[in-house]
Motif scaffolding. Sequence first.
Motif, PDB file in Angstrom:
ATOM      1  N   HIS A 136     -44.115  54.825  15.642  1.00  0.00           N
ATOM      2  CA  HIS A 136     -45.369  54.901  14.903  1.00  0.00           C
ATOM      3  C   HIS A 136     -45.326  54.071  13.620  1.00  0.00           C
ATOM      4  N   ARG A 146     -50.743  59.230  21.853  1.00  0.00           N
ATOM      5  CA  ARG A 146     -50.461  60.158  20.750  1.00  0.00           C
ATOM      6  C   ARG A 146     -51.725  60.870  20.269  1.00  0.00           C
ATOM      7  N   GLU A 147     -52.820  60.129  20.155  1.00  0.00           N
ATOM      8  CA  GLU A 147     -54.048  60.718  19.618  1.00  0.00           C
ATOM      9  C   GLU A 147     -54.680  61.743  20.558  1.00  0.00           C
ATOM     10  N   ASP A 148     -54.233  61.770  21.819  1.00  0.00           N
ATOM     11  CA  ASP A 148     -54.764  62.721  22.799  1.00  0.00           C
ATOM     12  C   ASP A 148     -53.862  63.937  23.008  1.00  0.00           C
TER      13      ASP A 148
END
Length: 166
Positions: free
Chosen positions: A42, A153-155
């Motif tokens: 990240h 990652r955002e899900d």
Amino acid sequence: MFAKGEYVVYGNKGVCLIQDISQIDIPGVDKDRLYYIMQPIHNAKGTVYLPIDSTKAVIRKVMSREEATKLIKDIPDIAQLAIPDEKRREASYKEALQTCSVYAWVSIIKTLYIRRNERLAAGKKITALDERYLKAAEHELYGELSIALGVPREDMESYVQSHMEA
């Protein structure tokens, strides 16, 4: 020993990709020592160096798809983090985060979700301390689950919630 191209969880850096294992040419560093040269997933611009023979660092392989699926299934049964008293709250959060244990991260998240809901019900906001550690634990957990499950990652938060309810 880990291999080049492998994903690992390294301390507070989160999931990292081992880009190389070699000696490094940095002033003040033992040029004969081998290092893992890692990129945090990240932080595309970041590079982390860790001596392969370090005994102080907490580093482990990213969990497998099967382990990630089992973890999500186990979340309802994972206990909240034990906080002995308010004075030790931050120390308890910090100690649990530093273990690099997904089960400890889930304990922190569960503890802070419940604490947030209790505070909101009492007309109070979540404390800055709680918010900081909740975000840190979610960052670590969802970052690793993302790699293990191949889900963006955002899900991850909605993925975990939908699979816990299934």
